[in-house]
Design an enzyme around this catalytic site. Structure first.
Site, PDB file in Angstrom:
ATOM      1  N   SER A 189      -8.230   0.003   0.568  1.00 50.87           N
ATOM      2  CA  SER A 189      -8.959  -0.381   1.775  1.00 50.87           C
ATOM      3  C   SER A 189      -9.639   0.827   2.404  1.00 50.87           C
ATOM      4  CB  SER A 189      -8.012  -1.083   2.750  1.00 50.87           C
ATOM      5  OG  SER A 189      -8.705  -1.649   3.823  1.00 50.87           O
ATOM      6  N   HIS A 190      -9.309   1.136   3.665  1.00 49.50           N
ATOM      7  CA  HIS A 190      -9.953   2.245   4.373  1.00 49.50           C
ATOM      8  C   HIS A 190      -9.052   3.471   4.444  1.00 49.50           C
ATOM      9  CE1 HIS A 190      -7.628  -0.113   7.246  1.00 49.50           C
ATOM     10  NE2 HIS A 190      -7.433   1.010   7.898  1.00 49.50           N
ATOM     11  N   ASP A 248     -13.449  -1.300   0.931  1.00 41.43           N
ATOM     12  CA  ASP A 248     -13.373  -2.443   0.025  1.00 41.43           C
ATOM     13  C   ASP A 248     -14.202  -3.636   0.482  1.00 41.43           C
ATOM     14  OD1 ASP A 248     -11.559  -3.006   2.139  1.00 41.43           O
ATOM     15  OD2 ASP A 248     -10.383  -4.335   0.867  1.00 41.43           O
ATOM     16  N   LYS A 275      -4.054  -6.461  -2.247  1.00 46.78           N
ATOM     17  CA  LYS A 275      -4.208  -7.599  -1.354  1.00 46.78           C
ATOM     18  C   LYS A 275      -4.156  -8.852  -2.222  1.00 46.78           C
ATOM     19  CE  LYS A 275      -6.988  -5.092   2.053  1.00 46.78           C
ATOM     20  NZ  LYS A 275      -8.302  -4.982   2.755  1.00 46.78           N
ATOM     21  N   ASP A 305     -16.415  -0.838   5.153  1.00 45.17           N
ATOM     22  CA  ASP A 305     -15.241  -0.040   4.815  1.00 45.17           C
ATOM     23  C   ASP A 305     -15.135   0.072   3.297  1.00 45.17           C
ATOM     24  OD1 ASP A 305     -14.338  -2.584   4.151  1.00 45.17           O
ATOM     25  OD2 ASP A 305     -12.349  -2.306   5.021  1.00 45.17           O
ATOM     26  N   ASP A 345     -14.290  -5.639   3.288  1.00 43.25           N
ATOM     27  CA  ASP A 345     -13.894  -6.790   4.096  1.00 43.25           C
ATOM     28  C   ASP A 345     -14.036  -6.526   5.599  1.00 43.25           C
ATOM     29  OD1 ASP A 345     -11.693  -5.143   4.461  1.00 43.25           O
ATOM     30  OD2 ASP A 345     -10.239  -6.496   3.521  1.00 43.25           O
ATOM     31  N   ARG A 346     -14.507  -5.329   5.974  1.00 40.20           N
ATOM     32  CA  ARG A 346     -14.734  -5.025   7.391  1.00 40.20           C
ATOM     33  C   ARG A 346     -16.130  -4.434   7.572  1.00 40.20           C
ATOM     34  NH1 ARG A 346     -11.070  -1.379  10.119  1.00 40.20           N
ATOM     35  NH2 ARG A 346     -11.223  -0.113   8.251  1.00 40.20           N
ATOM     36  N   ARG A 390       0.835  -1.201   0.000  1.00 40.52           N
ATOM     37  CA  ARG A 390       0.000   0.000   0.000  1.00 40.52           C
ATOM     38  C   ARG A 390       0.870   1.252   0.000  1.00 40.52           C
ATOM     39  NH1 ARG A 390      -4.654  -0.114   4.375  1.00 40.52           N
ATOM     40  NH2 ARG A 390      -4.664  -2.269   3.622  1.00 40.52           N
ATOM     41  N   HIS A 435     -12.965  -7.322  10.879  1.00 39.12           N
ATOM     42  CA  HIS A 435     -12.776  -8.472   9.987  1.00 39.12           C
ATOM     43  C   HIS A 435     -13.424  -9.681  10.654  1.00 39.12           C
ATOM     44  CE1 HIS A 435      -9.785  -6.781   7.156  1.00 39.12           C
ATOM     45  NE2 HIS A 435      -9.310  -6.115   8.193  1.00 39.12           N
TER      46      HIS A 435
END
Length: 462
Positions: free
Chosen positions: A107-108, A243, A117, A241, A245-246, A19, A328
């Protein structure tokens, strides 16, 4: 013709992903080199096909095209899944029986970030794997080839798979907040076919995130969702979030349910079907959760923070359920074991729809504690791990405490517990404390502060 060596900015190769900041530490050339290096690893393991997906950030299409070109340069056939949430890319690897996957996502992080990822085969790709990408690129040790390219539309397949484990009950009223992240189109599709009444906030995918930052671990990002739940008289609110995944959850009384509280809710269902099973949570989770898992007849396991580490431990132990404070959540009882916030939302709705009580009752059944938020304070890369080790050494032989060193140090006493660990992704130390009352919490905070000052680490007020 061989590809010349390539050097990444060292700050982008992190523990769980890659990232960086677009135009500063990350550019299309990095994406191409990463694709070529990852493709070389896949090829050397006998693989041939890799799925590629991307989130809604403005830089993601360019990054995805560059990654695909790098993969093809290693002789890998690219399966382009298009714009999607991260868990849909994970799903694609299973659906297509691919040899790996790369998700382009920040992501966030703020809008000017992006990253990657990865999955190698069906397992997470992290830690030493990611450092290996830098070595391959830096030595120019690429496999050379000419891979193919195809686009695949798995949108409806993914939606259908999410719905497969929804067991209907009473119709619910639900508010969803996509935060202009990658979950919007899938969420809208789910809202149309789920029973009950659904309101979807900010489903338009917009990489500038014009309404609020998509990070459901920050209470301020959930305020719009909280108000909408109250206005609708909803059974729950679901936030994602950037993307997908959370997850963040608001109950029918307007309260946030954090990751460990959600695991406690899911455990009531999972352990009823899998008596005695192991349930994993990270070291930041409340003692209330571990006690709850045991009370439900399960085997609680405290493990290291990090979604890749949790997924790996799940595979090792056969645990059907796991979760982190960060939102997660992982299901292996009926699903694939990767972190999918959309699937977690479906499972929560299904559970509450069939229960004889509202979500707030599940939360109210958990003992109340007082705790600090997650405290993060600066500590250099060179110092952070050694500082934690020195604190741990100073705790040897201290009476009246129990020390768990699976990830940093978690110190339990009659007052409660405190945690100190080094972040794997930033130059910070992370601390947290939890107690039964404020006086006990103050004592724990004083012990934590004293332990840090003893090893020469300056501690801000908390």
């Amino acid at each position: 013709m061989s590809t010349p060596a390539y050097t990444f900015d060292p700050t982008i190769l992190r523990e769980y992903d890659v990232r960086g900041v677009i135009g500063k530490t990350l550019a299309a050339a990095d994406a191409r080199a990463l694709g070529h290096a990852f493709g070389s690893i896949v090829a050397r393991e006998g693989g041939k096909r890799v799925c590629v997906g991307r989130d809604g950030r403005l830089s993601s299409p360019e990054m995805a095209a560059a990654v695909a070109a790098g993969l093809q340069a290693a002789g890998i056939d690219v399966i382009d899944v298009g714009g999607c949430p991260t868990p849909m890319l994970y799903y694609a690897v299973y659906n297509q029986d691919a040899d790996g996957g790369i998700m382009i996502t920040g992501s966030h992080n703020p809008p000017d970030y992006n990253g990657f990822k990865m999955m190698l085969g069906k397992r997470p790709f992290f830690g030493a794997d990611i450092q290996k990408l830098g070595v391959i690129a830096g030595e120019g040790d690429f496999v050379e080839g000419a891979g193919g390219y195809q686009t695949v539309d798995l949108f409806q397949d993914y939606v259908d798979r999410l719905m497969k484990d929804y067991l209907p009950g009473r119709p619910l009223k639900v508010v969803w907040d996509c935060g202009n992240g990658a979950t919007g189109p899938v969420t809208e599709a789910l809202a149309k076919i789920l029973p009950g009444k659904h309101q979807v906030l900010f489903p338009e995918v917009d990489g500038t995130f014009p309404n609020h930052h998509p990070d459901p671990t920050l209470p301020e990002t959930l305020e719009t969702l909280r108000k909408a739940v109250a206005d609708m008289g909803a059974d729950m609110g679901i936030g994602f979030d950037g993307d997908g995944d959370r997850i963040g959850v608001i109950d029918n009384k307007g309260r946030v349910l954090w990751g460990d509280q959600l695991v406690a809710v899911y455990a009531t269902e999972v352990l009823a079907e899998h008596p005695g099973a192991t349930v994993i949570a990270d070291v930041k989770a409340s003692r209330v959760l571990f006690d709850r898992i045991a009370a439900l007849g399960g085997t609680p396991l405290m493990w290291r923070t990090g979604h890749s580490l949790i997924k790996t431990k799940m595979a090792e132990t056969g645990a059907p359920l796991a979760g982190e404070m960060s939102g997660h959540l992982f299901f292996k009882d009926k699903y694939f074991g990767f972190d999918d916030a959309l699937y977690a939302a479906i499972r929560l709705m299904s559970l509450i729809a069939r229960a004889d009580k509202p979500l707030s009752d599940f939360r109210d059944e958990l003992p109340e504690t007082v705790s600090t938020p997650e405290i993060r304070f600066p500590c250099s890369e060179e110092r952070k791990f050694s500082a934690v080790e020195e604190v741990k050494a100073n705790l040897d032989g201290v009476s009246g405490i129990e020390v768990n060193a699976v990830d940093g140090v978690r110190v339990t006493s009659e007052d409660g517990w405190w945690l100190l660990r080094a972040s794997n992704t930033q130059d910070v130390l992370v601390a947290r404390a939890e107690a039964n009352d404020q006086a006990a919490l103050d004592r724990l905070k004083a012990l934590l502060r004293g332990a840090l000052e003893k090893v020469g680490v300056a501690v801000p007020e908390f």
